[in-house]
Design an enzyme around this catalytic site. Structure first.
Site, short mmCIF file in Angstrom:
data_model
loop_
_atom_site.label_atom_id
_atom_site.label_comp_id
_atom_site.label_asym_id
_atom_site.label_seq_id
_atom_site.Cartn_x
_atom_site.Cartn_y
_atom_site.Cartn_z
N PRO A 1 5.31 10.10 -5.60
CA PRO A 1 3.93 10.58 -5.74
C PRO A 1 2.93 9.54 -5.21
O PRO A 1 3.12 8.34 -5.42
CB PRO A 1 3.76 10.76 -7.25
CG PRO A 1 5.14 10.78 -7.81
CD PRO A 1 5.98 9.97 -6.88
N GLU A 2 1.90 10.01 -4.53
CA GLU A 2 0.89 9.10 -4.01
C GLU A 2 -0.25 9.00 -5.05
O GLU A 2 -0.22 9.67 -6.08
CB GLU A 2 0.43 9.57 -2.63
CG GLU A 2 1.65 9.70 -1.71
CD GLU A 2 1.33 9.83 -0.23
OE1 GLU A 2 0.26 9.39 0.21
OE2 GLU A 2 2.20 10.34 0.51
N LYS B 1 -0.51 3.64 -7.43
CA LYS B 1 0.55 4.46 -8.02
C LYS B 1 0.90 4.02 -9.44
O LYS B 1 1.91 4.47 -9.99
CB LYS B 1 1.79 4.39 -7.12
CG LYS B 1 1.52 4.90 -5.70
CD LYS B 1 2.70 4.69 -4.78
CE LYS B 1 2.36 5.08 -3.36
NZ LYS B 1 3.49 4.86 -2.43
N ARG C 1 -2.50 -7.94 -8.20
CA ARG C 1 -1.48 -8.00 -7.14
C ARG C 1 -1.63 -6.85 -6.15
O ARG C 1 -1.00 -6.86 -5.09
CB ARG C 1 -0.08 -7.94 -7.76
CG ARG C 1 0.32 -9.18 -8.52
CD ARG C 1 1.85 -9.26 -8.66
NE ARG C 1 2.39 -8.14 -9.42
CZ ARG C 1 2.60 -8.15 -10.75
NH1 ARG C 1 2.30 -9.22 -11.45
NH2 ARG C 1 3.11 -7.10 -11.36
N ASN D 1 3.69 7.92 2.15
CA ASN D 1 4.11 8.35 3.49
C ASN D 1 3.27 9.49 4.06
O ASN D 1 3.00 9.53 5.25
CB ASN D 1 5.58 8.77 3.42
CG ASN D 1 6.30 8.48 4.72
OD1 ASN D 1 5.85 7.67 5.51
ND2 ASN D 1 7.39 9.17 4.94
N ARG E 1 10.38 4.32 6.36
CA ARG E 1 10.54 5.75 6.12
C ARG E 1 10.03 6.47 7.35
O ARG E 1 9.47 5.86 8.24
CB ARG E 1 9.76 6.14 4.87
CG ARG E 1 10.38 5.53 3.61
CD ARG E 1 9.45 5.62 2.44
NE ARG E 1 9.29 7.00 2.02
CZ ARG E 1 8.34 7.40 1.17
NH1 ARG E 1 7.47 6.54 0.70
NH2 ARG E 1 8.27 8.65 0.82
#
Ligand SMILES: [Zn+2]
Length: 264
Positions: free
Chosen positions: A2-3, A52, A119, A160, A254
């Site tokens: 999931p984005e 995410k 981060r 992606n 990917r």
């Protein structure tokens, strides 16, 4: 995976259904048992996201969730028994939210949360996000922009699908090195990220195609749930814009979908 827009929707869903009342918090699978017991009976005070990463806020503690490739949440009636694979169940007596298969499900405090967020790169879904932080990392990198857009420490929340659509929207050759990207091109990509992710968070589907690029038939059936993209998942078909060129996919970690003519 999931984005960012999906994670934001999960946060909103949990705020809507599970804040404001003490929750029964359990770990049917057992792997979160002690942590669940520590916060059982508390109220959820809110939910936030960064990219995410999902943070479910309880009085004094935070549950940090990263779904990874295989994690998911499902909502059930409280009466429905949880499957034994459920890592975390939140139950308000009416509805239950079951989390299964996450990469991360951990009890943390606010200092831990700040460390995690520090981060990560800026999240285009946040109105306070500072794109200059992402730009500073991109302009000094020799990695390709296709790699950099997927790097969560550069920009948080892009996966992606949005990578492909952002690069297409900006007419950006995916293999350009970060240090060779112009500020104008970056600004276009950032704006696309903001617009696409916000639309995705609002409607729960990915539609990146401008109405002016749709066929009359597509416009006729256009609705809030329409899922339509320029290049993602469309290797071997004809590009919507330049018509004659076949879309190609190349593996860069990917699959990367792009149009070699529009993005040359
Ligand atoms: Zn094209």
């Amino acid at each position: 995976m999931p984005e960012g827009h999906s994670i934001r929707r999960l946060a909103d869903l949990h705020v809507a259904h599970f804040t404001g009342a003490p929750l029964k918090i359990t770990s049917p699978q057992g792997r979160f048992e002690n942590e669940a017991a520590a916060i059982n009976g508390r109220e959820m005070t809110g939910a936030s996201t960064h990219g995410k990463h999902l943070f479910l806020h309880f009085e004094g503690s935070i549950v940090h969730v990263h779904l990874g490739l295989y994690g998911w949440f499902r909502l059930y009636d409280s009466a429905t028994d949880a499957k034994t694979s459920v890592r975390l169940r939140l139950d308000n007596g009416l509805r239950a939210s079951d989390l299964s298969g996450p990469t991360v499900c951990k009890l943390i405090d606010s200092d831990d949360m700040i460390e995690i967020i520090e981060r990560l790169g800026p999240d285009p879904l946040h109105s306070s996000a500072m794109p200059d932080i992402a730009w500073a990392k991109i302009k000094k990198s020799k990695k390709t922009i296709a790699e950099l857009l997927m790097d969560q420490s550069v920009i948080a929340g892009i996966g992606n699908i949005y990578r492909a659509e952002i690069l297409f929207f900006a007419k950006q050759y995916p293999y350009t090195k970060g240090c060779d990207i112009s500020r104008d091109a970056f600004d276009t990509m950032w704006t696309a990220a903001v617009v696409f992710l916000r639309a995705g968070a609002r409607y729960g589907t990915v539609n990146t195609v401008a109405v002016s690029d749709m066929t009359p038939g597509e416009i006729d059936t256009l609705g809030p749930q329409t899922q339509m993209m320029y290049v993602y998942g469309q290797a071997g078909t004809y590009c919507r814009i330049c018509k004659t060129t076949t879309l190609v996919s190349t593996v860069a970690g990917r699959k990367l979908y792009w149009c070699p003519r529009c993005q040359s």
